[in-house]
Design a protein around this motif. Structure first.
Motif, mmCIF file in Angstrom:
data_model
loop_
_atom_site.group_PDB
_atom_site.id
_atom_site.type_symbol
_atom_site.label_atom_id
_atom_site.label_comp_id
_atom_site.label_asym_id
_atom_site.label_seq_id
_atom_site.Cartn_x
_atom_site.Cartn_y
_atom_site.Cartn_z
ATOM 1 N N GLN A 28 -3.071 -1.931 -4.615
ATOM 2 C CA GLN A 28 -2.989 -2.892 -3.802
ATOM 3 C C GLN A 28 -3.348 -4.371 -4.782
ATOM 4 O O GLN A 28 -2.771 -5.345 -4.322
ATOM 5 N N ARG A 29 -4.396 -4.233 -5.649
ATOM 6 C CA ARG A 29 -4.760 -5.201 -6.521
ATOM 7 C C ARG A 29 -3.521 -5.600 -7.387
ATOM 8 O O ARG A 29 -3.261 -6.520 -7.672
ATOM 9 N N THR A 30 -2.646 -4.931 -7.719
ATOM 10 C CA THR A 30 -1.613 -4.944 -8.555
ATOM 11 C C THR A 30 -0.390 -5.499 -7.834
ATOM 12 O O THR A 30 0.186 -6.735 -8.326
ATOM 13 N N VAL A 31 -0.272 -5.311 -6.596
ATOM 14 C CA VAL A 31 0.568 -6.250 -5.671
ATOM 15 C C VAL A 31 0.200 -7.737 -5.668
ATOM 16 O O VAL A 31 0.959 -8.490 -5.815
ATOM 17 N N LEU A 32 -0.977 -7.838 -5.626
ATOM 18 C CA LEU A 32 -1.599 -9.397 -5.561
ATOM 19 C C LEU A 32 -1.357 -9.900 -6.729
ATOM 20 O O LEU A 32 -1.066 -11.111 -6.881
ATOM 21 N N ALA A 33 -1.531 -9.110 -7.762
ATOM 22 C CA ALA A 33 -1.435 -9.724 -9.245
ATOM 23 C C ALA A 33 0.009 -10.178 -9.572
ATOM 24 O O ALA A 33 0.311 -11.010 -10.281
ATOM 25 N N SER A 60 7.945 7.419 -0.366
ATOM 26 C CA SER A 60 7.387 6.692 0.526
ATOM 27 C C SER A 60 7.154 5.088 0.279
ATOM 28 O O SER A 60 6.081 4.432 0.848
ATOM 29 N N LYS A 61 7.451 4.768 -0.989
ATOM 30 C CA LYS A 61 7.180 3.302 -1.869
ATOM 31 C C LYS A 61 7.332 2.443 -0.660
ATOM 32 O O LYS A 61 6.508 1.332 -0.819
ATOM 33 N N SER A 62 8.481 2.051 -0.018
ATOM 34 C CA SER A 62 8.647 1.248 0.882
ATOM 35 C C SER A 62 7.501 1.122 1.754
ATOM 36 O O SER A 62 6.816 0.081 2.042
ATOM 37 N N SER A 63 7.161 2.017 2.468
ATOM 38 C CA SER A 63 6.210 1.948 3.701
ATOM 39 C C SER A 63 4.651 1.668 3.024
ATOM 40 O O SER A 63 3.849 0.957 3.391
ATOM 41 N N SER A 64 4.458 2.422 1.692
ATOM 42 C CA SER A 64 3.258 2.122 1.083
ATOM 43 C C SER A 64 3.261 0.652 0.574
ATOM 44 O O SER A 64 2.115 0.233 0.856
ATOM 45 N N LEU A 65 4.071 0.062 0.163
ATOM 46 C CA LEU A 65 4.068 -1.176 -0.325
ATOM 47 C C LEU A 65 4.003 -2.285 0.892
ATOM 48 O O LEU A 65 3.253 -3.099 0.998
ATOM 49 N N HIS A 66 4.660 -2.016 2.025
ATOM 50 C CA HIS A 66 4.460 -2.547 3.366
ATOM 51 C C HIS A 66 2.952 -2.615 3.729
ATOM 52 O O HIS A 66 2.380 -3.557 4.051
ATOM 53 N N ALA A 67 2.302 -1.353 3.607
ATOM 54 C CA ALA A 67 1.013 -1.337 3.872
ATOM 55 C C ALA A 67 -0.019 -1.887 3.115
ATOM 56 O O ALA A 67 -1.002 -2.868 3.417
ATOM 57 N N TYR A 68 0.154 -2.105 1.897
ATOM 58 C CA TYR A 68 -0.572 -2.782 1.017
ATOM 59 C C TYR A 68 -0.430 -4.513 1.222
ATOM 60 O O TYR A 68 -1.219 -5.129 1.194
ATOM 61 N N ILE A 69 0.689 -4.833 1.545
ATOM 62 C CA ILE A 69 1.022 -6.132 1.905
ATOM 63 C C ILE A 69 0.189 -6.410 3.139
ATOM 64 O O ILE A 69 -0.227 -7.579 3.337
ATOM 65 N N ARG A 71 -2.342 -5.163 4.459
ATOM 66 C CA ARG A 71 -3.854 -5.255 4.397
ATOM 67 C C ARG A 71 -4.145 -6.307 3.420
ATOM 68 O O ARG A 71 -5.282 -7.215 3.805
ATOM 69 N N LEU A 72 -3.352 -6.975 2.760
ATOM 70 C CA LEU A 72 -3.731 -7.900 1.712
ATOM 71 C C LEU A 72 -3.669 -9.459 2.727
ATOM 72 O O LEU A 72 -4.350 -10.322 2.768
ATOM 73 N N LYS A 74 -4.325 -9.617 5.948
ATOM 74 C CA LYS A 74 -5.564 -9.635 6.736
ATOM 75 C C LYS A 74 -6.726 -10.152 5.825
ATOM 76 O O LYS A 74 -7.503 -10.537 6.262
ATOM 77 N N ILE A 75 -6.662 -9.703 4.452
ATOM 78 C CA ILE A 75 -7.868 -10.168 3.636
ATOM 79 C C ILE A 75 -7.772 -11.663 3.552
ATOM 80 O O ILE A 75 -8.650 -12.390 3.530
ATOM 81 N N LEU A 76 -6.544 -12.109 3.042
ATOM 82 C CA LEU A 76 -6.508 -13.496 2.659
ATOM 83 C C LEU A 76 -6.270 -14.447 3.751
ATOM 84 O O LEU A 76 -6.271 -13.977 5.070
ATOM 85 N N ASP A 77 -5.919 -15.683 3.516
ATOM 86 C CA ASP A 77 -5.381 -16.804 4.606
ATOM 87 C C ASP A 77 -4.278 -16.467 5.341
ATOM 88 O O ASP A 77 -3.262 -15.611 4.619
ATOM 89 N N GLU A 78 -4.257 -16.728 6.422
ATOM 90 C CA GLU A 78 -2.972 -16.700 7.422
ATOM 91 C C GLU A 78 -1.798 -17.046 6.558
ATOM 92 O O GLU A 78 -1.751 -18.217 6.062
ATOM 93 N N GLY A 79 -0.859 -16.552 6.450
ATOM 94 C CA GLY A 79 0.560 -16.950 5.585
ATOM 95 C C GLY A 79 0.468 -16.719 4.260
ATOM 96 O O GLY A 79 1.334 -17.576 3.567
ATOM 97 N N ALA A 80 -0.590 -16.274 3.364
ATOM 98 C CA ALA A 80 -0.857 -16.260 2.294
ATOM 99 C C ALA A 80 0.389 -15.445 1.366
ATOM 100 O O ALA A 80 0.879 -15.859 0.512
#
Length: 985
Positions: A28-33, A60-69, A71-72, A74-80
């Motif tokens: 998940q950190r890699t997605v943001l990075a 399941s990479k597509s669904s996993s990627l969507h899940a990471y995004i 969750r991010l 929810k953590i970050l600002d709306e629309g980040a």
């Protein structure tokens, strides 16, 4: 909402309101990075997946990627994280992204060093270097191919930062700092620049041996690694150090003018003229103060002026005493004042040293009141300049004052477009829709620079467009004003104002109360007589003291005529009130306006007062909508303003005032009487606009809401409602019922002495009897109305020309054509006296009636001119495509036919028919009338105007304005106008 800060300099971290947040596992950190590395570009979904799973990705990479995004998000600002073009884009406020801040600071510092502004470079580069919390950008996440270029770019920028910072420190004489800075940096081992700086730093500090040692180590490294010698320039420096050449000595600090300044703000817009004015003022005056509302751009303007000032400059943050002393201590050191002095000793030594210098500028930023910050001022005998910024305008007793106001709307709109990067793909600039949205948002934000910048930051953070932000802002002003603080400002605009408001409340409850009250009135200014009309205090100076308190915080602006509160401050203040407080202040505001409300909407003498009241009532209505409160007196105020607007041809504006008021009071559900007044008033406006069905529906609703009459006031209101309904029924050809209602209303008006309502109803009854062909009774009604007006001395009242014109129309029906013309001309003369040269619909309708009477007398050229005058007035008022012009145009066609100009007559009838078809359809009675006239013209091949009307020697009877159509004109107090009929004479 606190700002989200994203950091990569030393490792990937995120803070919200200075609190670190958990970014989850490595994937998940890699997605943001990966998104951060690509900023501001889009990362393809496949490329993002490859970054997360560089080897064999799971099914399941597509669904996993969507899940990471997800969750991010929810953590970050709306629309980040935005989904765009088959991939994802990361959005962040550039002021909250450390790598972007770092690169911008390095660029600024590099240019400052090149220009010799070493102190400025130090103030920029030192905190920039402090942004690094580790050795590598992204930390361990940098060990990937997709992060290599990103890390290399930032690493190179850090080397430049270290080198330029050391050079700047050397330039200001901070030799030990320069040497220490070079030790901190992971520099290129073959770059001679840091070696040169280190040698000079040690030599200037008296460490000749260390300077030579630095050269020896570098020469040995080059020989061992590359087999080369240092450059001739560096070798010469070694020789100069060995020989201790005099020309190598460092110049004293006072040889380089100190410039202790914050970075220049590159986004300054629309302030060129103000800056020139302030600079010219500084040429003449030793002290200048910039004052105004928090967020108006005072510090930004001061920064621009300071950077343009040619001599020594020092920026002093006056809102923090320790920071202010630190800035003055640094200034003193640069001009020869020893460090380590106490406050009084420092100031004495500093002012003495400055007295010997000329052309210096001291900027005292964010000063409180003079009593708190006057200690920062040098003596007036000093030969330099002082520029202050403050909320408190009372500084004008110490300095020449300049009020900093909001930006113009066009400048604000251009700023919004440029900052949100809205460009078209064809390179032609923003689309018209975006320009319109920017213009509307600029007006909503009131041109306040901080609010504009804040809106841009929020839109950048969330990916929100201008139009979407505008829609949110119209309903959630207060919430948005405390979001999206720019990095250059300590807090959002709304938060700053709330803090000021709370400090005012603690010091002066009366001042807080006045600000709350003014927040329900017009932001463009509240006249003092209005604001103080309800003041009830034993101390006559209490409200003056309250105003002084508000002015000193720049929460209000005032002059001898009125008090002004910025509309955004109003919104924030209202948002902090409890429901009970909102109800109380809205009711107080309504009571104040009732106290200054003129008595008669139709009296021209009172029209200036109505014009002054209208913006206050409109502002109160909008504030009431915002707070969902329904003051009891507001419907009375709105109806009065709507009646006034009817007199001034402002029909659509009157309706735009009534519609939201009706919605508000319907939703409140606890004021049926007020709602009845609003419906009754709107019925008159609908009638004037030709919306007969709407007029009838509204008046029936008003009757249902009014209920039984139990008092004199209720009886009069019932009678007014009957008169309005009678008017609508007359327009619908239900004349017997209309006469009955008029007679009932007239009886009550007689009983209670309601002269204006009585006259209006008599005129309406006359037109209704005209529709029944009862001309003598109609003439009697008109004469009675005129006698009542003359007896009251109301010859200058708008009802007087209305009664004369009605009587003139009855005269031409009974063949008294000369007298009819005289009455219409007399009515026009009175209307000119009332309205002046201004166009007014009442004038148009009288001109139309005069044209009819002239036509009956066979004076067709005069008839044509009169009808053309009516068309001209109506066209100016309502536009050339408005259906209210149709009858006058058709009547012009009759005059043209009377002159034998059949082609012109046909074109007039066709134009009138088109207007009526568009507005009302084929079956409307006026459409049928004009179609009949046109048919006659089309079937006559070579007939004269006399033949067109059946050989009677006169054109077809010209019919008078009818409130059942959009060309109706307003008359006061329910006065009716005739229905049109087709008749041959």
């Amino acid at each position: 909402m606190y700002p989200t800060k994203v950091s990569v300099l030393g490792g990937l971290t995120v803070e919200i309101g200075r609190t670190p947040v958990d970014l989850g596992g490595i994937k998940q950190r890699t997605v943001l990075a990966r998104l951060v590395v690509a900023y501001p570009d889009v990362v393809d979904a496949a490329e993002l997946s490859h970054a997360v799973w560089p080897g064999c990705a799971p099914r399941s990479k597509s669904s996993s990627l969507h899940a990471y995004i997800s969750r991010l998000r929810k953590i970050l600002d709306e629309g980040a994280i935005q989904h765009e073009q088959g991939g994802y884009r990361f959005r962040v406020d550039e002021g909250q992204a450390d790598w972007l801040q770092f690169k911008e600071a390095v660029d600024l510092g590099d240019r400052a060093v090149a220009a010799g502004r070493h102190a400025e470079a130090v103030s920029v580069l030192e905190p920039a270097l402090g942004l690094w919390s580790g050795d590598r950008a992204l930390g361990a996440l940098a060990d990937t191919r997709w992060a290599e270029a990103f890390e290399a770019e930032l690493d190179q920028a850090r080397r430049v930062c270290v080198t330029r910072l050391a050079a700047a420190q050397l330039g200001i004489g901070a030799f030990d700092d320069a040497a220490a800075t070079l030790v901190r940096g992971d520099l290129d081992p073959y770059d001679e620049t840091p070696v040169d700086i280190a040698m000079r730093a040690h030599y200037f500090a008296g460490r000749q041996a260390e300077a030579l040692s630095v050269f020896d180590r570098f020469r040995a490294s080059l020989a061992e690694e590359l087999g080369i010698d240092p450059s001739p320039g560096l070798a010469k420096l070694q020789l100069d150090v060995l020989q201790q050449r005099p020309d190598l000595a460092w110049k004293a600090p006072d040889a380089t003018p100190p410039r202790l300044l914050p970075p220049r703000v590159h986004r300054l817009s629309g302030r060129r003229d103000e800056i020139r004015h302030i600079e010219k003022l500084l040429d003449r005056e030793s002290r200048v103060v910039l004052f105004g509302l928090a967020g108006s751009g005072k510090s930004t303007i001061a920064t621009e002026i300071a950077h343009s000032f040619p001599g020594p400059v020092c920026w002093v943050p006056a809102d923090d005493e320790s920071a202010a002393l630190g800035a003055l201590t640094e200034l003193g050191f640069r001009i020869g004042v020893p460090r380590g002095l106490g406050r009084d000793e420092l100031l004495a030594a500093l002012w003495e040293r400055l007295s010997a210098l000329t052309d210096w500028l001291l900027v005292i930023d964010n000063a409180g009141g003079p009593e708190h910050a006057r200690w920062l001022l040098p003596p007036k005998t000093s030969r330099g300049k002082v520029l202050l910024t403050s909320l408190d305008p009372s500084w004008v007793s110490d300095a020449a004052g300049v009020r900093i106001n909001a930006l113009d709307s066009d400048v604000s709109a251009a700023f919004l477009l440029s900052r949100t990067s809205h460009v078209r793909g064809d390179g032609l600039g923003p689309s018209p829709a975006l320009v319109g949205a920017a213009d509307r948002l600029a007006r909503e934000l009131g041109g306040l620079p901080l609010a504009l910048e804040q809106a841009c930051v929020y839109m950048t953070q969330t990916g929100m467009g201008l139009a979407t932000y505008l829609n949110h802002f119209r309903t959630k002003q207060a919430q948005l004003l405390v979001r999206g603080a720019p990095s250059t400002h300590p807090s959002p605009a709304g938060t700053s104002w709330l803090l000021l408001f709370e400090s005012v409340r603690r010091r002066s409850p009366a001042a807080a109360d006045m600000l709350e009250l003014a927040s329900f009135l017009s932001a463009d200014g509240v006249p003092w007589p209005t604001l103080t009309s309800g003041v009830e205090s034993e101390d006559p100076f209490e409200w003056l003291d309250a105003v002084i308190e508000l002015v000193r915080c720049s929460l209000v602006d005032r002059d001898d005529a009125e008090l002004r509160v910025h509309r955004l401050v109003q919104a924030v203040v209202r948002s902090e009130l409890t429901p009970a407080e909102r109800e109380r202040q809205a009711s107080r505001a309504a009571d104040l306006l009732v106290r200054v409300m003129p008595s008669e909407a139709s009296d021209p003498v009172e029209w200036p007062r109505w014009s002054a009241l209208l913006p206050q009532v409109d502002a109160l209505l909008r504030a009431a909508q915002d707070c969902q409160v329904a003051p009891a007196e507001l419907p009375h105020l709105i109806c009065g303003c709507a009646a006034h607007l009817r007199q001034r041809s402002g029909l659509l504006l009157a309706k735009s005032l009534l519609n939201p008021a009706i919605t508000l009071y319907e939703s409140s559900g606890d004021d049926s009487h007020g709602l009845a007044l609003l419906y009754a008033q709107r019925s008159e406006i609908c009638d004037d606009l030709g919306e007969l069905d709407g007029a009838r529906s509204d008046i029936m609703t008003a009757l249902g809401l009014a209920g039984p009459a139990t008092s004199q006031t209720a009886h009069l209101q019932a009678a007014q409602t009957w008169a309005r309904l009678a008017h609508v029924l007359n327009c619908a050809d239900e004349r017997n019922a209309a006469v009955d209602l008029y007679e009932r209303a007239i009886a009550l008006f007689h009983e209670y002495g309601a002269r204006e309502d009585l006259v209006g109803s008599l005129i309406g009854l006359a037109y209704t009897r005209w529709g029944q062909d009862d001309y003598q009774a109609a003439i009697g009604n008109c004469r009675e109305a005129i006698d009542l007006l003359d007896g009251a001395g109301w010859t200058g009242h708008p009802l007087h020309p209305a009664a004369l014109s009605a009587l003139g129309m009855m005269f031409h029906e009974t063949g008294q054509l000369s007298q009819a013309c005289e009455l219409q001309l007399a009515a026009l003369a009175e209307l000119d006296s009332i309205h002046g040269d201004a166009d007014h619909h009442d004038k148009a309708y009288v001109w139309d009636k005069l044209g009819y009477a002239k036509g009956l007398l066979g004076r067709h050229e005069e008839s044509l001119a009169a009808h053309q005058r009516a068309i001209h007035i109506l066209g100016n008022l309502f536009g050339e495509r408005d259906a209210r012009l149709a009858v006058a145009i058709s009547n012009r066609g009759l005059a043209q036919a009377g002159l034998g100009a059949l082609d012109a007559a046909r074109r007039s009838q066709e134009a009138a028919q088109l207007l009526l078809l568009t507005a009302f359809g084929r079956e409307h009675k006026l459409t049928r009338l004009v179609s009949h006239r046109l048919s006659e013209l089309q079937t006559l091949s070579s007939a004269t105007a006399t033949a067109m009307v059946g050989g009677g020697g006169c054109p077809e009877r010209v019919l008078s304005p009818d409130p059942a159509t959009p060309d109706a004109a307003p008359l006061p107090s329910g006065a009716a106008r005739p229905a049109r009929r087709t008749r041959r004479r």
